[in-house]
Design a protein around this motif. Structure first.
Motif, PDB file in Angstrom:
ATOM      1  N   ALA A  79      96.045  21.896  48.201  1.00 20.24           N
ATOM      2  CA  ALA A  79      96.501  22.794  47.126  1.00 20.24           C
ATOM      3  C   ALA A  79      96.104  24.238  47.439  1.00 20.24           C
ATOM      4  O   ALA A  79      96.882  25.165  47.214  1.00 20.24           O
ATOM      5  CB  ALA A  79      95.930  22.350  45.790  1.00 20.24           C
ATOM      6  N   VAL A  80      94.902  24.425  47.968  1.00 20.28           N
ATOM      7  CA  VAL A  80      94.492  25.769  48.400  1.00 20.28           C
ATOM      8  C   VAL A  80      95.443  26.254  49.490  1.00 20.28           C
ATOM      9  O   VAL A  80      95.962  27.384  49.440  1.00 20.28           O
ATOM     10  CB  VAL A  80      93.041  25.763  48.924  1.00 20.28           C
ATOM     11  N   MET A  81      95.671  25.404  50.472  1.00 19.29           N
ATOM     12  CA  MET A  81      96.553  25.786  51.582  1.00 19.29           C
ATOM     13  C   MET A  81      97.950  26.157  51.100  1.00 19.29           C
ATOM     14  O   MET A  81      98.595  27.057  51.649  1.00 19.29           O
ATOM     15  CB  MET A  81      96.630  24.644  52.601  1.00 19.29           C
ATOM     16  N   ALA A  82      98.432  25.479  50.057  1.00 17.92           N
ATOM     17  CA  ALA A  82      99.781  25.734  49.539  1.00 17.92           C
ATOM     18  C   ALA A  82      99.884  27.069  48.829  1.00 17.92           C
ATOM     19  O   ALA A  82     100.995  27.547  48.571  1.00 17.92           O
ATOM     20  CB  ALA A  82     100.190  24.609  48.594  1.00 17.92           C
ATOM     21  N   GLY A  83      98.730  27.659  48.484  1.00 16.09           N
ATOM     22  CA  GLY A  83      98.769  28.936  47.775  1.00 16.09           C
ATOM     23  C   GLY A  83      98.568  28.818  46.283  1.00 16.09           C
ATOM     24  O   GLY A  83      98.804  29.772  45.540  1.00 16.09           O
ATOM     25  N   CYS A  84      98.106  27.645  45.832  1.00 12.30           N
ATOM     26  CA  CYS A  84      97.864  27.446  44.400  1.00 12.30           C
ATOM     27  C   CYS A  84      96.706  28.303  43.916  1.00 12.30           C
ATOM     28  O   CYS A  84      95.817  28.689  44.688  1.00 12.30           O
ATOM     29  CB  CYS A  84      97.509  25.982  44.113  1.00 12.30           C
ATOM     30  N   LEU A  85      96.686  28.568  42.621  1.00 10.87           N
ATOM     31  CA  LEU A  85      95.510  29.093  41.946  1.00 10.87           C
ATOM     32  C   LEU A  85      94.683  27.914  41.434  1.00 10.87           C
ATOM     33  O   LEU A  85      95.225  26.813  41.231  1.00 10.87           O
ATOM     34  CB  LEU A  85      95.930  29.987  40.776  1.00 10.87           C
ATOM     35  N   PRO A  86      93.382  28.113  41.196  1.00 10.28           N
ATOM     36  CA  PRO A  86      92.558  26.985  40.726  1.00 10.28           C
ATOM     37  C   PRO A  86      93.118  26.308  39.477  1.00 10.28           C
ATOM     38  O   PRO A  86      93.064  25.081  39.343  1.00 10.28           O
ATOM     39  CB  PRO A  86      91.198  27.632  40.452  1.00 10.28           C
ATOM     40  N   GLU A  87      93.679  27.117  38.572  1.00  9.99           N
ATOM     41  CA  GLU A  87      94.176  26.527  37.325  1.00  9.99           C
ATOM     42  C   GLU A  87      95.405  25.646  37.522  1.00  9.99           C
ATOM     43  O   GLU A  87      95.792  24.913  36.621  1.00  9.99           O
ATOM     44  CB  GLU A  87      94.463  27.618  36.293  1.00  9.99           C
ATOM     45  N   TYR A  88      96.041  25.747  38.697  1.00 10.99           N
ATOM     46  CA  TYR A  88      97.173  24.862  38.973  1.00 10.99           C
ATOM     47  C   TYR A  88      96.696  23.453  39.348  1.00 10.99           C
ATOM     48  O   TYR A  88      97.476  22.494  39.303  1.00 10.99           O
ATOM     49  CB  TYR A  88      98.019  25.362  40.149  1.00 10.99           C
ATOM     50  N   PHE A  89      95.438  23.334  39.780  1.00 10.42           N
ATOM     51  CA  PHE A  89      95.048  22.095  40.450  1.00 10.42           C
ATOM     52  C   PHE A  89      95.128  20.849  39.560  1.00 10.42           C
ATOM     53  O   PHE A  89      95.552  19.793  40.047  1.00 10.42           O
ATOM     54  CB  PHE A  89      93.653  22.234  41.064  1.00 10.42           C
ATOM     55  N   PRO A  90      94.755  20.906  38.278  1.00 12.16           N
ATOM     56  CA  PRO A  90      94.938  19.683  37.467  1.00 12.16           C
ATOM     57  C   PRO A  90      96.393  19.194  37.462  1.00 12.16           C
ATOM     58  O   PRO A  90      96.639  17.979  37.418  1.00 12.16           O
ATOM     59  CB  PRO A  90      94.484  20.132  36.071  1.00 12.16           C
ATOM     60  N   THR A  91      97.337  20.121  37.535  1.00 13.22           N
ATOM     61  CA  THR A  91      98.748  19.720  37.579  1.00 13.22           C
ATOM     62  C   THR A  91      99.091  19.101  38.933  1.00 13.22           C
ATOM     63  O   THR A  91      99.833  18.108  39.001  1.00 13.22           O
ATOM     64  CB  THR A  91      99.640  20.951  37.297  1.00 13.22           C
ATOM     65  N   VAL A  92      98.525  19.666  39.992  1.00  8.15           N
ATOM     66  CA  VAL A  92      98.721  19.070  41.323  1.00  8.15           C
ATOM     67  C   VAL A  92      98.133  17.657  41.345  1.00  8.15           C
ATOM     68  O   VAL A  92      98.756  16.721  41.878  1.00  8.15           O
ATOM     69  CB  VAL A  92      98.068  19.941  42.408  1.00  8.15           C
ATOM     70  N   VAL A  93      96.956  17.488  40.765  1.00  6.64           N
ATOM     71  CA  VAL A  93      96.323  16.161  40.726  1.00  6.64           C
ATOM     72  C   VAL A  93      97.239  15.158  40.027  1.00  6.64           C
ATOM     73  O   VAL A  93      97.445  14.034  40.516  1.00  6.64           O
ATOM     74  CB  VAL A  93      94.952  16.236  40.007  1.00  6.64           C
ATOM     75  N   ALA A  94      97.817  15.566  38.907  1.00  8.44           N
ATOM     76  CA  ALA A  94      98.719  14.656  38.185  1.00  8.44           C
ATOM     77  C   ALA A  94      99.933  14.306  39.045  1.00  8.44           C
ATOM     78  O   ALA A  94     100.385  13.144  39.055  1.00  8.44           O
ATOM     79  CB  ALA A  94      99.154  15.297  36.873  1.00  8.44           C
ATOM     80  N   ALA A  95     100.441  15.292  39.776  1.00  6.96           N
ATOM     81  CA  ALA A  95     101.608  15.031  40.638  1.00  6.96           C
ATOM     82  C   ALA A  95     101.247  14.060  41.758  1.00  6.96           C
ATOM     83  O   ALA A  95     102.016  13.143  42.078  1.00  6.96           O
ATOM     84  CB  ALA A  95     102.142  16.344  41.211  1.00  6.96           C
ATOM     85  N   VAL A  96     100.077  14.244  42.354  1.00 10.71           N
ATOM     86  CA  VAL A  96      99.658  13.353  43.439  1.00 10.71           C
ATOM     87  C   VAL A  96      99.444  11.939  42.887  1.00 10.71           C
ATOM     88  O   VAL A  96      99.883  10.945  43.483  1.00 10.71           O
ATOM     89  CB  VAL A  96      98.370  13.879  44.111  1.00 10.71           C
ATOM     90  N   ARG A  97      98.770  11.861  41.749  1.00 12.81           N
ATOM     91  CA  ARG A  97      98.562  10.526  41.144  1.00 12.81           C
ATOM     92  C   ARG A  97      99.892   9.838  40.843  1.00 12.81           C
ATOM     93  O   ARG A  97     100.052   8.638  41.045  1.00 12.81           O
ATOM     94  CB  ARG A  97      97.733  10.669  39.866  1.00 12.81           C
ATOM     95  N   GLU A 106     102.682  11.316  34.593  1.00 19.14           N
ATOM     96  CA  GLU A 106     101.212  11.310  34.508  1.00 19.14           C
ATOM     97  C   GLU A 106     100.742  12.474  33.635  1.00 19.14           C
ATOM     98  O   GLU A 106     101.245  13.595  33.778  1.00 19.14           O
ATOM     99  CB  GLU A 106     100.583  11.491  35.897  1.00 19.14           C
ATOM    100  N   PRO A 107      99.773  12.244  32.761  1.00 21.68           N
ATOM    101  CA  PRO A 107      99.233  13.367  31.991  1.00 21.68           C
ATOM    102  C   PRO A 107      98.432  14.315  32.878  1.00 21.68           C
ATOM    103  O   PRO A 107      97.846  13.897  33.879  1.00 21.68           O
ATOM    104  CB  PRO A 107      98.322  12.681  30.962  1.00 21.68           C
ATOM    105  N   VAL A 108      98.430  15.575  32.506  1.00 25.62           N
ATOM    106  CA  VAL A 108      97.584  16.568  33.175  1.00 25.62           C
ATOM    107  C   VAL A 108      96.260  16.595  32.419  1.00 25.62           C
ATOM    108  O   VAL A 108      96.219  16.922  31.235  1.00 25.62           O
ATOM    109  CB  VAL A 108      98.232  17.962  33.163  1.00 25.62           C
ATOM    110  N   SER A 109      95.181  16.242  33.107  1.00 23.22           N
ATOM    111  CA  SER A 109      93.880  16.156  32.441  1.00 23.22           C
ATOM    112  C   SER A 109      93.176  17.508  32.482  1.00 23.22           C
ATOM    113  O   SER A 109      93.314  18.253  33.437  1.00 23.22           O
ATOM    114  CB  SER A 109      92.999  15.126  33.131  1.00 23.22           C
TER     115      SER A 109
END
Lengths: 73, 327
Positions: free
Chosen positions: B72-90, B324-327
């Motif tokens: 997610a860092v490599m993709a250029g995300c901001l930290p606040e995007y990461f819970p959404t990335v986690v939900a997408a991966v799950r 998936e919910p975003v936690s």
């Protein structure tokens, strides 16, 4: 605008959804206050209209075009 | 000096070139996954690095939160995007998200990441004009993060386990929000059992995306018939493993949505109208059955800007659309 520049009295008609685009074109053309008429729904933005829809719209727009071309500038 | 993943480089450019050399990117430059940034992403999601987000058993892959954060860092995300990335991966790594098939297939299937709920507006996820394309950081980087996880963790590398004949630009990134403000339609995640105030991600693997243009219809039935014609021109084969839960996603565009609003059609009304017509027997090679087991398997999403009389059909590959919910 190019017709106006060529000396032909003109008024542009754009769809309300394209107002932002029309204003942007006016701005980059150096005429940010350029006036135009707008059409709104139920006429859809891309002008694939039936003959009846065209005639109905013409009834509405013709007086506006006339007023714009002959009114105070 | 730039330090990332226990490697030290003299410059950012040297790091990027080394990542290209090692095959750790999608062909575009990346942001350095420094330990500090990865830690910040994990903290933002409240996850430990070892937390398992999912597996791909056929590839002997286990995806941890740390791996997802690095990508997610490599993709250029901001930290606040990461819970959404986690939900997408799950979501994608659920068994019936079918990572192995959808990322290895000759067809070059892509993953659409559809975002619902408050997080859309909090992160600035585009759901209106241009939402499928470039120009929106959240859309671009959240979708890219999932694809980098698929590449760098799930081993979906072209010529290796990615066997796509052509692949697709949508594999760089394909993420958009539902325009929940466009009408009183129940948002996708609410239709799938979550509360309106719960943010959520739906990942849908698509074989192809087809634009269903219709500039001449002036009512809901006319638009629906166009959707049916376009879906049936492609057909949907169905799959015994997926059973009756298969999906197709229909992204209803602004100009078509208006007619549904004017006539008071809900998403359920559209599903009920479409379902028997999609499942009717084929009549020709260009009018094929689209096997969707249940009306609610037809996922209706409002998105896109004004102007084009068009909706988009995201025709499925061998997977379910997973929410998936975003936690």
């Amino acid at each position: 605008m190019e017709l106006e520049w060529a000396g032909v009295p003109s008024i542009a008609i754009v769809h309300e959804e394209m107002r932002g685009s029309a204003q942007a074109v006016a701005r980059v053309s150096g005429c940010p206050d350029y006036e135009f008429l707008t059409v709104d729904y139920p006429w859809v933005p891309i002008a694939i209209w039936s003959k009846e829809e065209c005639l109905d719209l013409a009834e509405i727009m013709a007086p506006k075009v006339l007023a714009a071309l002959t009114g105070p500038s | 000096m730039t330090t990332a993943a226990q490697h030290a480089y003299d410059s950012y450019e040297a790091l990027v070139e080394d990542y290209f050399e090692k095959g750790w990117t999608d062909g575009l430059p990346i942001m350095p996954p420094t330990p500090e940034k990865v830690a910040a992403f994990l903290e933002r999601a409240g996850l430990s690095g070892g937390e398992v987000l999912g597996t791909v058993p056929t590839r002997e892959v286990t995806c941890t939160a740390q791996q997802a954060a690095a990508n997610a860092v490599m993709a250029g995300c901001l930290p606040e995007y990461f819970p959404t990335v986690v939900a997408a991966v799950r979501a994608h790594l659920q068994p019936k998200g079918n990572c192995h098939s959808t990322t290895g297939t000759l067809s070059g299937a892509a993953q659409a990441v559809i975002i619902n709920g408050p997080v859309r507006n909090e992160l600035g996820v585009a759901s209106g004009a241009g939402c499928f394309g470039p120009g929106f950081r959240a859309n671009a980087t959240i979708g890219r993060a999932l694809r980098l996880v698929i590449r760098n963790v799930c081993r979906g590398i072209p010529g290796f386990l990615d066997r796509a004949s052509y692949s697709t630009p949508a594999r760089y990134s394909f993420c958009f929000g539902e325009n929940e403000e466009a009408s009183d339609w129940a948002p996708l995640h609410v239709q799938r059992g979550l509360a309106p105030e719960q943010s959520a991600v739906t990942v849908h693997s698509l074989m192809k995306m087809v634009e269903a243009t219709d500039f001449t219809s002036r009512d809901a039935v006319g638009v629906c018939d166009t959707l049916v014609t376009n879906i049936r021109a492609n057909g949907i084969a169905g799959d015994a493993w997926l059973g009756e839960d298969g999906n197709v996603v229909i992204v209803v565009g602004h100009e078509h949505h208006r007619f549904f609003n004017e006539e008071g059609w809900s998403k359920a009304d559209i599903q009920q109208y479409l379902w028997p017509r999609l499942n009717a027997p084929a009549t020709s090679a260009t009018d094929r059955m689209a096997r969707i087991g249940k009306p609610e398997g037809i996922l209706i999403v409002a998105a896109g800007g004004a102007g084009m009389g068009a909706s988009w059909l995201l025709l499925p590959h061998l997977a379910l659309a997973i929410t998936e919910p975003v936690s």
